[in-house]
Write a protein that holds these residues in place. Structure first.
Motif, PDB file in Angstrom:
ATOM      1  N   THR A 311      49.223 -24.460  -0.739  1.00  0.00           N
ATOM      2  CA  THR A 311      47.936 -25.008  -0.307  1.00  0.00           C
ATOM      3  C   THR A 311      47.687 -24.664   1.154  1.00  0.00           C
ATOM      4  N   ALA A 312      46.561 -24.011   1.411  1.00  0.00           N
ATOM      5  CA  ALA A 312      46.138 -23.715   2.784  1.00  0.00           C
ATOM      6  C   ALA A 312      44.912 -24.560   3.108  1.00  0.00           C
ATOM      7  N   ARG A 313      44.700 -24.803   4.400  1.00  0.00           N
ATOM      8  CA  ARG A 313      43.578 -25.636   4.818  1.00  0.00           C
ATOM      9  C   ARG A 313      42.710 -24.906   5.825  1.00  0.00           C
ATOM     10  N   VAL A 314      41.407 -25.104   5.662  1.00  0.00           N
ATOM     11  CA  VAL A 314      40.404 -24.591   6.589  1.00  0.00           C
ATOM     12  C   VAL A 314      39.563 -25.780   7.035  1.00  0.00           C
ATOM     13  N   ILE A 315      39.303 -25.890   8.333  1.00  0.00           N
ATOM     14  CA  ILE A 315      38.459 -26.968   8.842  1.00  0.00           C
ATOM     15  C   ILE A 315      37.380 -26.379   9.742  1.00  0.00           C
ATOM     16  N   THR A 316      36.138 -26.734   9.470  1.00  0.00           N
ATOM     17  CA  THR A 316      35.009 -26.284  10.287  1.00  0.00           C
ATOM     18  C   THR A 316      34.797 -27.257  11.445  1.00  0.00           C
ATOM     19  N   HIS A 317      34.189 -26.749  12.513  1.00  0.00           N
ATOM     20  CA  HIS A 317      33.995 -27.567  13.714  1.00  0.00           C
ATOM     21  C   HIS A 317      32.928 -26.939  14.603  1.00  0.00           C
ATOM     22  N   LEU A 318      32.650 -27.596  15.723  1.00  0.00           N
ATOM     23  CA  LEU A 318      31.499 -27.212  16.540  1.00  0.00           C
ATOM     24  C   LEU A 318      31.669 -25.883  17.265  1.00  0.00           C
ATOM     25  N   ASP A 319      32.894 -25.345  17.332  1.00  0.00           N
ATOM     26  CA  ASP A 319      33.104 -24.068  18.000  1.00  0.00           C
ATOM     27  C   ASP A 319      32.984 -22.863  17.074  1.00  0.00           C
ATOM     28  N   VAL A 320      32.681 -23.092  15.788  1.00  0.00           N
ATOM     29  CA  VAL A 320      32.525 -21.988  14.838  1.00  0.00           C
ATOM     30  C   VAL A 320      31.125 -22.054  14.236  1.00  0.00           C
ATOM     31  N   ASP A 321      30.365 -20.979  14.431  1.00  0.00           N
ATOM     32  CA  ASP A 321      28.991 -20.931  13.936  1.00  0.00           C
ATOM     33  C   ASP A 321      28.916 -20.234  12.590  1.00  0.00           C
ATOM     34  N   ASP A 322      27.694 -19.991  12.099  1.00  0.00           N
ATOM     35  CA  ASP A 322      27.519 -19.358  10.786  1.00  0.00           C
ATOM     36  C   ASP A 322      28.157 -17.975  10.736  1.00  0.00           C
ATOM     37  N   ALA A 323      28.019 -17.222  11.804  1.00  0.00           N
ATOM     38  CA  ALA A 323      28.598 -15.881  11.824  1.00  0.00           C
ATOM     39  C   ALA A 323      30.121 -15.952  11.702  1.00  0.00           C
ATOM     40  N   GLY A 324      30.729 -16.918  12.367  1.00  0.00           N
ATOM     41  CA  GLY A 324      32.171 -17.077  12.267  1.00  0.00           C
ATOM     42  C   GLY A 324      32.599 -17.461  10.867  1.00  0.00           C
ATOM     43  N   ILE A 325      31.831 -18.340  10.234  1.00  0.00           N
ATOM     44  CA  ILE A 325      32.141 -18.736   8.859  1.00  0.00           C
ATOM     45  C   ILE A 325      32.016 -17.547   7.923  1.00  0.00           C
ATOM     46  N   ASP A 326      30.979 -16.755   8.098  1.00  0.00           N
ATOM     47  CA  ASP A 326      30.799 -15.587   7.234  1.00  0.00           C
ATOM     48  C   ASP A 326      31.935 -14.585   7.420  1.00  0.00           C
ATOM     49  N   ARG A 327      32.366 -14.421   8.642  1.00  0.00           N
ATOM     50  CA  ARG A 327      33.478 -13.491   8.895  1.00  0.00           C
ATOM     51  C   ARG A 327      34.765 -14.014   8.263  1.00  0.00           C
ATOM     52  N   ALA A 328      35.028 -15.319   8.411  1.00  0.00           N
ATOM     53  CA  ALA A 328      36.211 -15.900   7.793  1.00  0.00           C
ATOM     54  C   ALA A 328      36.147 -15.774   6.277  1.00  0.00           C
ATOM     55  N   GLY A 329      34.971 -16.003   5.716  1.00  0.00           N
ATOM     56  CA  GLY A 329      34.812 -15.873   4.275  1.00  0.00           C
ATOM     57  C   GLY A 329      35.096 -14.465   3.795  1.00  0.00           C
ATOM     58  N   GLN A 330      34.642 -13.475   4.566  1.00  0.00           N
ATOM     59  CA  GLN A 330      34.881 -12.090   4.189  1.00  0.00           C
ATOM     60  C   GLN A 330      36.363 -11.737   4.264  1.00  0.00           C
ATOM     61  N   VAL A 331      37.035 -12.151   5.331  1.00  0.00           N
ATOM     62  CA  VAL A 331      38.447 -11.854   5.497  1.00  0.00           C
ATOM     63  C   VAL A 331      39.272 -12.515   4.380  1.00  0.00           C
ATOM     64  N   LEU A 332      39.041 -13.787   4.136  1.00  0.00           N
ATOM     65  CA  LEU A 332      39.799 -14.494   3.111  1.00  0.00           C
ATOM     66  C   LEU A 332      39.497 -13.946   1.718  1.00  0.00           C
TER      67      LEU A 332
END
Length: 339
Positions: A311-332
């Motif tokens: 089990t791995a965990r990902v947590i979103t927060h105020l220092d990560v914007d939509d572009a960061g989420i999209d990049r993380a989604g692509q990498v994962l």
């Protein structure tokens, strides 16, 4: 680098740093730091309690609460995957002399009647149950929210035993489900609430309870090394966070669902089950274990954590914007696809 290990990795905003730099301070151990006093009064009022006590960490705030509620050698009930059991390095036993008994890991899906049936009364030969700890939101429950109706049933079913809320992310529950903080406060005898998870403060949590319990807690905090002198510099960050960073938690929740939706086709998460800012990735049906996924993601500048072997965990927060989420989604997605 997209850092999604925790919502504790955030850095103070420029406005928060300004509030800290200009904070009026005193000596909090003597009780005369005006900014700390203002923060404590503000948080106590938010939850409808008489008083609050500023502490340097969520673990200390929780352990203060447990020591206030449970005498040494007596019993706390909590979930087997509760933060106070799993991630506070045995502090309840080592520091407070508290015996802990747990119900099976169910995340936020509590069974009030089953918990009530575990309560042991005072009297030989059993040690008495003095408190029950509930986590809101639930970390290893994927940021799940204990429903208000469940909490009310738990309060009724366990009358006579103190109820503590580990409310490190209670702000997230409040924003996601619309339950007023005051309503949550009325259900619990004590709470701990965190300013550095989600709200973006660099440090700090508060113990919330009656004036009598907070007076006792002040001595426990001192004994544990939590007297911080001119702590108003830190308290100012908390006040700024309360003013500016609560409602925006909805953005983190939306980004967590956005990431979960991107990863759902790989069978590691159900996007509809993501309620707040925590996304747990269940790798049981993949060829990857959690440490391997974490290491490979880090090689591509995306940081997540392994909570359990699969089990791995990902947590979103105020220092990560939509572009960061999209990049993380692509990498994962790339890593899961290639596994």
């Amino acid at each position: 680098m997209v850092d999604l290990r925790s919502d504790t990795v955030t850095r103070p905003t420029a406005a928060m740093r300004e509030a800290m730099a200009t904070a009026e301070v005193g000596d909090d151990v003597f009780g005369d730091d005006p900014t700390v006093n203002a923060l404590e009064a503000r948080v106590a009022a938010l939850f409808g309690h008489e008083a609050a006590l500023f502490a340097p960490s969520g673990t200390m705030a929780n352990q203060i609460a447990l020591q206030v509620l449970v005498p040494p050698g007596e019993e706390l009930l909590a979930g087997a995957d509760a933060h106070v059991v799993t991630y506070e390095v045995g502090a309840a036993a080592a520091v407070g002399g508290i015996s802990t008994r747990t119900w099976p890991s169910v995340g936020a899906a509590l069974d009030p009647e089953a918990i009530a049936a575990m309560i042991r009364p005072a009297g030989y030969p059993s040690l008495p149950t003095r408190a029950i700890a509930v986590e809101q939101t639930h970390n290893l429950g994927g940021g799940g929210i204990v429903p208000l109706a469940t909490l009310r049933r738990l309060r009724e079913a366990t009358a006579g035993v103190a109820l503590h809320c580990d409310g490190a992310r209670i702000w997230h529950a409040h924003v996601a489900d619309g339950v007023p903080l005051l309503t949550y406060g009325q259900l619990f005898d004590t709470l701990s609430v965190c300013l550095s998870k989600g709200l973006g403060a660099p440090v700090g949590s508060l113990f919330v309870g009656s004036a009598e319990r907070v007076a006792r807690a002040r001595g426990i905090r001192k004994r544990m090394g939590g007297g911080m002198r001119q702590a108003g510099i830190l308290a100012a960050a908390g006040l700024h966070a309360l003013d500016h960073h609560i409602e925006r938690l909805a953005d983190d929740h939306a980004r967590a669902r956005r990431l979960a939706t991107a990863l759902e086709p790989f069978g590691v998460v159900e996007a509809a089950a993501v309620q707040t800012n925590v996304v747990l990735l269940d790798l049981a049906k993949t060829a990857l274990d959690a440490p391997t996924l974490v290491a490979r993601a880090a090689e591509r500048d995306v940081r997540i954590v392994a909570m359990l072997p699969r089990t791995a965990r990902v947590i979103t927060h105020l220092d990560v914007d939509d572009a960061g989420i999209d990049r993380a989604g692509q990498v994962l997605s790339d890593l899961l696809r290639a596994a």
